[in-house]
Write a protein that holds these residues in place. Structure first.
Motif, mmCIF file in Angstrom:
data_model
loop_
_atom_site.group_PDB
_atom_site.id
_atom_site.type_symbol
_atom_site.label_atom_id
_atom_site.label_comp_id
_atom_site.label_asym_id
_atom_site.label_seq_id
_atom_site.Cartn_x
_atom_site.Cartn_y
_atom_site.Cartn_z
ATOM 1 N N ASP A 1 9.634 -7.213 10.742
ATOM 2 C CA ASP A 1 9.535 -5.850 10.228
ATOM 3 C C ASP A 1 9.397 -5.836 8.710
ATOM 4 O OD1 ASP A 1 10.009 -2.820 10.544
ATOM 5 O OD2 ASP A 1 11.556 -3.422 9.118
ATOM 6 N N ARG A 2 10.057 -6.763 8.061
ATOM 7 C CA ARG A 2 10.078 -6.754 6.600
ATOM 8 C C ARG A 2 8.846 -7.408 5.974
ATOM 9 N NH1 ARG A 2 15.450 -5.364 5.010
ATOM 10 N NH2 ARG A 2 15.247 -6.304 2.959
ATOM 11 N N VAL A 3 8.060 -8.142 6.769
ATOM 12 C CA VAL A 3 6.862 -8.776 6.214
ATOM 13 C C VAL A 3 5.574 -8.086 6.663
ATOM 14 C CG1 VAL A 3 8.002 -11.010 6.040
ATOM 15 C CG2 VAL A 3 6.654 -10.491 8.073
ATOM 16 N N ALA B 1 3.674 -1.865 5.788
ATOM 17 C CA ALA B 1 4.611 -0.757 5.989
ATOM 18 C C ALA B 1 4.099 0.263 6.987
ATOM 19 C CB ALA B 1 4.901 -0.073 4.657
ATOM 20 N N LYS B 2 2.810 0.586 6.946
ATOM 21 C CA LYS B 2 2.289 1.640 7.789
ATOM 22 C C LYS B 2 0.823 1.402 8.105
ATOM 23 C CE LYS B 2 2.262 6.709 8.183
ATOM 24 N NZ LYS B 2 2.615 7.972 7.517
ATOM 25 N N LEU C 1 4.620 -4.298 16.839
ATOM 26 C CA LEU C 1 3.776 -5.011 15.884
ATOM 27 C C LEU C 1 2.657 -4.148 15.323
ATOM 28 C CD1 LEU C 1 3.432 -8.455 17.712
ATOM 29 C CD2 LEU C 1 4.798 -7.976 15.663
ATOM 30 N N VAL C 2 2.052 -3.329 16.189
ATOM 31 C CA VAL C 2 0.821 -2.626 15.820
ATOM 32 C C VAL C 2 1.044 -1.186 15.394
ATOM 33 C CG1 VAL C 2 -1.457 -1.919 16.644
ATOM 34 C CG2 VAL C 2 -0.512 -4.127 17.364
ATOM 35 N N PHE C 3 1.925 -0.467 16.069
ATOM 36 C CA PHE C 3 2.011 0.977 15.867
ATOM 37 C C PHE C 3 3.245 1.467 15.113
ATOM 38 C CE2 PHE C 3 -0.558 0.697 19.896
ATOM 39 C CZ PHE C 3 -1.766 0.998 19.300
#
Length: 208
Positions: free
Chosen positions: A199-201, A204-205, A116-118
């Protein structure tokens, strides 16, 4: 943020290896029959790789592989929480905690937090939900074949070769085994869909 991510991943890797202490230190190789231990060992290597890559700005582990192991360890944690009996107090301990505490609680939570975070997001494909399922029937067949060849090899203390009651073929029969495997595949598929959707919502980074 990058250094925090690296430290977190190294710590998660250490917890993975603490959770599989019976295998690499006590040489209880029958414990490799457990799906959780297989996943935790592989995740330990991948998290070590990811931590080093994050720290040194090197090549990250394949997105498919890391996502797959995140899904597997999350499912293992849920199964342990809701389906498996309480851990034996005689279970080996590392730094005061039972190895199953690392494998069933700490590592699944850490893997989900790392995702979730990294992790970098918006890289998963919807097809991953299906390809992540490939190993499940392979694992089940491996358990059944091993049990047929070595029927008293453990990993249970009484020599039972089936690591989980829901795979214990002589006890539940083929029909129930098929139902259990089907339900397991459905659960993996649903949680895989959730993982890909997240992952898709997600941004991105986050790590610069």
């Amino acid at each position: 943020m990058r250094f925090l991510a690296a430290i977190f991943r190294f710590a998660t890797s250490a917890c993975c290896f603490a959770g599989t202490y019976e295998i690499w230190h006590l040489h209880e190789f029958a414990s490799l029959t457990y799906f959780t231990f297989q996943t935790a060992l592989l995740l330990g290597v991948v998290m070590l790789w990811a931590g080093a890559a994050t720290l040194l700005k090197g090549i990250e582990p394949p997105v498919w592989l890391k996502g797959c192991l995140t899904l597997y360890i999350a499912v293992a944690g849920l199964v342990a929480a809701f389906l498996l009996p309480a851990a034996d107090p005689a279970t080996p301990r590392v730094f005061g905690l039972m190895t199953v505490t690392y494998a069933h609680i700490i590592v699944p939570i850490a893997a989900v937090i790392d995702f979730l975070v990294f992790d970098e997001h918006r890289k998963f494909q919807w097809s991953y939900c299906l390809t992540w399922l490939i190993y499940i029937p392979v694992y089940v067949m491996g358990v059944l074949i091993r049990a047929a060849i070595w029927p008293h090899s453990g990993p249970l203390k009484d020599g039972t070769p089936y690591p989980y009651d829901f795979l214990n073929l002589p006890k539940i029969g083929w029909a129930q085994l098929g139902i259990n495997v089907g339900e397991g595949l459905a659960a993996f598929l649903v949680l895989g869909l959730v993982l890909v959707a997240l992952d898709r919502v997600l941004p991105a980074k986050l790590i610069k």
